[in-house]
Design an enzyme around this catalytic site. Structure first.
Site, PDB file in Angstrom:
ATOM      1  N   PRO A   1       6.623 -11.015 -45.644  1.00 54.73           N
ATOM      2  CA  PRO A   1       8.067 -11.068 -45.402  1.00 54.73           C
ATOM      3  C   PRO A   1       8.812 -10.215 -46.415  1.00 54.73           C
ATOM      4  O   PRO A   1       8.217  -9.698 -47.375  1.00 54.73           O
ATOM      5  CB  PRO A   1       8.394 -12.551 -45.578  1.00 54.73           C
ATOM      6  CG  PRO A   1       7.385 -13.016 -46.580  1.00 54.73           C
ATOM      7  CD  PRO A   1       6.130 -12.243 -46.286  1.00 54.73           C
TER       8      PRO A   1
ATOM      9  N   LYS B   1      -5.282   5.172 -56.541  1.00 53.74           N
ATOM     10  CA  LYS B   1      -4.249   5.996 -55.904  1.00 53.74           C
ATOM     11  C   LYS B   1      -4.598   7.453 -56.183  1.00 53.74           C
ATOM     12  O   LYS B   1      -4.230   8.003 -57.227  1.00 53.74           O
ATOM     13  CB  LYS B   1      -2.878   5.639 -56.481  1.00 53.74           C
ATOM     14  CG  LYS B   1      -1.700   6.367 -55.835  1.00 53.74           C
ATOM     15  CD  LYS B   1      -1.322   5.754 -54.513  1.00 53.74           C
ATOM     16  CE  LYS B   1      -0.033   6.373 -53.995  1.00 53.74           C
ATOM     17  NZ  LYS B   1       0.329   5.867 -52.654  1.00 53.74           N
TER      18      LYS B   1
ATOM     19  N   LEU C   1      10.533  -9.605 -49.581  1.00 54.91           N
ATOM     20  CA  LEU C   1      10.475 -10.322 -50.848  1.00 54.91           C
ATOM     21  C   LEU C   1      11.620  -9.891 -51.749  1.00 54.91           C
ATOM     22  O   LEU C   1      12.019  -8.725 -51.744  1.00 54.91           O
ATOM     23  CB  LEU C   1       9.144 -10.053 -51.554  1.00 54.91           C
ATOM     24  CG  LEU C   1       7.877 -10.430 -50.777  1.00 54.91           C
ATOM     25  CD1 LEU C   1       6.641  -9.984 -51.541  1.00 54.91           C
ATOM     26  CD2 LEU C   1       7.837 -11.921 -50.493  1.00 54.91           C
TER      27      LEU C   1
END
Length: 237
Positions: free
Chosen positions: A213, A37, A215
């Site tokens: 999906p 990152k 979660l």
């Protein structure tokens, strides 16, 4: 398997969950991993210094382990655009500094290395450069995370066009169900959801690597493992 740059259609599109999920999937297959990152805002003060939750999630999925500063060289406290957070901190983030940081990490040749961007594709680094230029400088293929919410079709297609117009390969896209206002419980809602996914699959010039999906909120490692169940690793070619 080469390194990839992970970008999103917007802020909070689900980049970190998708990145951590891909790394977890790779670990499950016995591969070495590294999640990076370069720049992160919205970091918290700790006894060890500023720490960003997204970067920590990537660090947890990096094997062999590396220290935090390897994962995230620029962390800023305000949850604002990274170049503005850097300006408030009196720091200038330059592309040359990021390429100098990234080049030896790519030379480690982990089986899967992911470099997660911040916000969308063209988020600024400073007044003259943006984070997309890091992917360009290192010639990294790109994985696009599409936040599945109102407006995502145009955002996804425009981002894909910008990536391919730059000369980089779009290696795949991942759908992430991030909008809590969309339930898709009723049959009509589910049909609309499937139609949106079909439109993305038809119009984006890259394979779908999976759809994550919604979660249940859990520890980052558990969420990464759950996301991994819905993802496939990108084709290196």
């Amino acid at each position: 398997m080469p390194a990839y740059f992970v970008t999103g259609t917007d802020t909070d599109a689900g980049k970190t969950l998708a990145s951590a999920g891909l790394l977890a999937r790779a670990r499950r297959e016995g591969l070495t991993t590294l999640g990076l990152k370069p720049i992160a805002s919205g970091s918290e003060t700790t006894p060890d210094g500023l720490r960003n939750a997204d970067a920590l999630a990537l660090q947890a999925e990096s094997v062999p382990a590396v220290d935090y500063t390897t994962i995230n060289p620029y962390a800023f406290a305000p949850a604002i655009a990274p170049h503005l957070a850097a300006r408030r901190a009196g720091v200038e983030v330059r592309l040359a500094d990021l390429t100098g940081w990234l080049r030896p990490l790519l030379a480690l040749e982990r089986d899967l290395t992911l470099v997660e961007g911040a916000g969308g594709w063209r988020v600024p680094l400073n007044d003259d450069e943006d984070l997309a230029e890091l992917a360009l400088a290192m010639e990294l293929p790109v994985i696009l995370v599409v936040g599945l919410r109102l407006g995502c079709l145009s955002h996804a297609r425009l981002t894909a066009e910008a990536i391919t117009a730059s000369g980089l390969r779009l290696a795949g896209w991942i759908g992430s169900l991030v909008d809590p206002g969309l339930s898709f419980d009723a049959a009509a809602d589910d049909a609309l959801y499937q139609d949106n996914l079909a439109t993305l699959a038809r119009t984006l010039p890259a394979p779908c690597l999976g759809v994550i999906p919604r979660l249940a909120a859990d520890a980052p490692a558990a969420m990464a493992a759950a996301a991994a169940d819905h993802l496939e690793l990108p084709d290196a070619h």
